[in-house]
Motif scaffolding. Structure first.
Motif, PDB file in Angstrom:
ATOM      1  N   LYS A  29      45.491  37.698  39.173  1.00 45.77           N
ATOM      2  CA  LYS A  29      44.599  36.810  39.923  1.00 45.77           C
ATOM      3  C   LYS A  29      44.060  37.531  41.152  1.00 45.77           C
ATOM      4  CE  LYS A  29      43.074  32.697  41.390  1.00 45.77           C
ATOM      5  NZ  LYS A  29      41.761  32.279  40.995  1.00 45.77           N
ATOM      6  N   ASP A  30      44.935  38.322  41.813  1.00 44.30           N
ATOM      7  CA  ASP A  30      44.527  39.073  43.000  1.00 44.30           C
ATOM      8  C   ASP A  30      43.422  40.073  42.642  1.00 44.30           C
ATOM      9  OD1 ASP A  30      44.788  39.956  45.786  1.00 44.30           O
ATOM     10  OD2 ASP A  30      45.624  41.799  44.891  1.00 44.30           O
ATOM     11  N   MET A  31      43.575  40.752  41.529  1.00 46.42           N
ATOM     12  CA  MET A  31      42.567  41.721  41.108  1.00 46.42           C
ATOM     13  C   MET A  31      41.236  41.019  40.817  1.00 46.42           C
ATOM     14  SD  MET A  31      42.530  44.103  37.738  1.00 46.42           S
ATOM     15  CE  MET A  31      42.972  45.727  38.225  1.00 46.42           C
ATOM     16  N   ILE A  32      41.291  39.902  40.142  1.00 44.50           N
ATOM     17  CA  ILE A  32      40.073  39.148  39.813  1.00 44.50           C
ATOM     18  C   ILE A  32      39.363  38.698  41.082  1.00 44.50           C
ATOM     19  CG2 ILE A  32      39.226  36.994  38.765  1.00 44.50           C
ATOM     20  CD1 ILE A  32      41.477  37.400  36.639  1.00 44.50           C
ATOM     21  N   THR A  33      40.135  38.223  42.058  1.00 42.86           N
ATOM     22  CA  THR A  33      39.563  37.769  43.324  1.00 42.86           C
ATOM     23  C   THR A  33      39.019  38.930  44.143  1.00 42.86           C
ATOM     24  OG1 THR A  33      41.152  35.950  43.349  1.00 42.86           O
ATOM     25  CG2 THR A  33      40.037  36.438  45.424  1.00 42.86           C
ATOM     26  N   ASN A  36      35.966  40.391  42.492  1.00 35.95           N
ATOM     27  CA  ASN A  36      34.999  39.367  42.096  1.00 35.95           C
ATOM     28  C   ASN A  36      34.638  39.502  40.604  1.00 35.95           C
ATOM     29  OD1 ASN A  36      33.371  37.140  42.516  1.00 35.95           O
ATOM     30  ND2 ASN A  36      31.594  38.370  43.082  1.00 35.95           N
ATOM     31  N   ILE A  37      35.665  39.585  39.770  1.00 34.19           N
ATOM     32  CA  ILE A  37      35.488  39.763  38.333  1.00 34.19           C
ATOM     33  C   ILE A  37      35.076  38.435  37.704  1.00 34.19           C
ATOM     34  CG2 ILE A  37      36.673  40.323  36.174  1.00 34.19           C
ATOM     35  CD1 ILE A  37      38.446  42.241  37.853  1.00 34.19           C
ATOM     36  N   SER A  38      33.968  38.467  36.968  1.00 35.74           N
ATOM     37  CA  SER A  38      33.480  37.239  36.341  1.00 35.74           C
ATOM     38  C   SER A  38      33.764  37.204  34.842  1.00 35.74           C
ATOM     39  CB  SER A  38      31.980  37.090  36.577  1.00 35.74           C
ATOM     40  OG  SER A  38      31.294  38.197  36.020  1.00 35.74           O
ATOM     41  N   SER A  39      34.101  38.359  34.265  1.00 36.17           N
ATOM     42  CA  SER A  39      34.349  38.408  32.834  1.00 36.17           C
ATOM     43  C   SER A  39      35.332  39.539  32.513  1.00 36.17           C
ATOM     44  CB  SER A  39      33.030  38.641  32.101  1.00 36.17           C
ATOM     45  OG  SER A  39      33.235  38.658  30.712  1.00 36.17           O
ATOM     46  N   VAL A  40      36.334  39.235  31.692  1.00 34.82           N
ATOM     47  CA  VAL A  40      37.285  40.223  31.198  1.00 34.82           C
ATOM     48  C   VAL A  40      37.114  40.255  29.690  1.00 34.82           C
ATOM     49  CG1 VAL A  40      39.718  40.858  30.995  1.00 34.82           C
ATOM     50  CG2 VAL A  40      38.895  39.776  33.094  1.00 34.82           C
ATOM     51  N   VAL A  41      36.827  41.449  29.151  1.00 32.14           N
ATOM     52  CA  VAL A  41      36.477  41.576  27.743  1.00 32.14           C
ATOM     53  C   VAL A  41      37.410  42.564  27.056  1.00 32.14           C
ATOM     54  CG1 VAL A  41      34.619  42.175  26.141  1.00 32.14           C
ATOM     55  CG2 VAL A  41      34.074  41.127  28.329  1.00 32.14           C
ATOM     56  N   HIS A  42      37.798  42.232  25.812  1.00 31.73           N
ATOM     57  CA  HIS A  42      38.624  43.112  24.992  1.00 31.73           C
ATOM     58  C   HIS A  42      37.951  43.241  23.632  1.00 31.73           C
ATOM     59  CE1 HIS A  42      42.388  45.054  23.755  1.00 31.73           C
ATOM     60  NE2 HIS A  42      42.194  44.457  22.590  1.00 31.73           N
ATOM     61  N   GLY A  43      37.787  44.486  23.157  1.00 34.97           N
ATOM     62  CA  GLY A  43      37.145  44.714  21.867  1.00 34.97           C
ATOM     63  C   GLY A  43      38.086  44.419  20.712  1.00 34.97           C
ATOM     64  N   ALA A  60      46.760  37.125  30.358  1.00 35.57           N
ATOM     65  CA  ALA A  60      47.157  35.725  30.538  1.00 35.57           C
ATOM     66  C   ALA A  60      46.357  35.040  31.648  1.00 35.57           C
ATOM     67  CB  ALA A  60      48.651  35.632  30.827  1.00 35.57           C
ATOM     68  N   VAL A  61      46.190  35.696  32.766  1.00 34.42           N
ATOM     69  CA  VAL A  61      45.463  35.090  33.890  1.00 34.42           C
ATOM     70  C   VAL A  61      43.986  34.888  33.548  1.00 34.42           C
ATOM     71  CG1 VAL A  61      44.764  35.403  36.298  1.00 34.42           C
ATOM     72  CG2 VAL A  61      47.104  35.920  35.615  1.00 34.42           C
ATOM     73  N   PRO A  62      43.275  35.916  33.052  1.00 34.11           N
ATOM     74  CA  PRO A  62      41.866  35.674  32.689  1.00 34.11           C
ATOM     75  C   PRO A  62      41.699  34.604  31.606  1.00 34.11           C
ATOM     76  CG  PRO A  62      42.346  38.030  32.680  1.00 34.11           C
ATOM     77  CD  PRO A  62      43.625  37.318  32.906  1.00 34.11           C
ATOM     78  N   ASP A  66      39.641  31.034  31.914  1.00 38.00           N
ATOM     79  CA  ASP A  66      38.537  30.911  30.964  1.00 38.00           C
ATOM     80  C   ASP A  66      37.419  31.937  31.221  1.00 38.00           C
ATOM     81  OD1 ASP A  66      37.604  29.717  28.623  1.00 38.00           O
ATOM     82  OD2 ASP A  66      36.218  28.431  29.759  1.00 38.00           O
ATOM     83  N   ILE A  67      37.821  33.173  31.605  1.00 40.24           N
ATOM     84  CA  ILE A  67      36.845  34.245  31.785  1.00 40.24           C
ATOM     85  C   ILE A  67      37.128  35.408  30.819  1.00 40.24           C
ATOM     86  CG2 ILE A  67      36.319  33.696  34.196  1.00 40.24           C
ATOM     87  CD1 ILE A  67      38.133  36.091  34.985  1.00 40.24           C
ATOM     88  N   PHE A  68      38.000  35.178  29.854  1.00 35.29           N
ATOM     89  CA  PHE A  68      38.352  36.210  28.879  1.00 35.29           C
ATOM     90  C   PHE A  68      37.526  36.033  27.618  1.00 35.29           C
ATOM     91  CE2 PHE A  68      40.901  37.658  25.246  1.00 35.29           C
ATOM     92  CZ  PHE A  68      41.091  38.980  25.607  1.00 35.29           C
TER      93      PHE A  68
END
Length: 117
Positions: A29-33, A36-43, A60-62, A66-68
């Protein structure tokens, strides 16, 4: 490419705003904040896609925020496939150079000199 060259290549992509070198495995959560990460993507193509089944899911956090997203990868290139290609090309390169070396050796053994007279 080394790490910096790969990072610059990724940054050149119009869809990328930032590259975090040395990022931790788990997206917190700290990294996202902080970033200012708005989207985390995994191929979909990866060495290991069992992260959703694992107890300690690094996403788990993303997911909870609901940004994963899971992105369908158009190619099946992984680290393993790249290594296999490098090894197979290396063997072909070695064979080609052995053939050239043998041809050169035979040339020098059979070489005759033209007199200048």
């Amino acid at each position: 490419m080394n790490l910096h060259e790969r990072s610059l290549s990724v940054l050149a992509c119009q869809y990328v705003d930032e590259v975090i070198i040395g990022a931790p495995w788990e997206v917190s959560k700290d990294m996202i904040t902080t970033f200012n990460i708005s989207s985390v993507v995994h191929g979909t193509v990866a060495e290991n896609n069992d992260f959703l089944k694992e107890k300690d899911n690094p996403y788990a956090v993303p997911i909870s925020m609901d940004i994963f997203q899971i992105l369908d990868s158009p190619l099946d290139i992984t680290t393993t496939t790249i290594i296999k290609r490098i090894v197979s090309n290396h063997e072909a390169y070695q064979k080609r150079n052995q053939k050239k070396a043998e041809s050169e050796r035979m040339y020098y053994e059979d070489k005759t000199y033209v007199s200048g007279d």
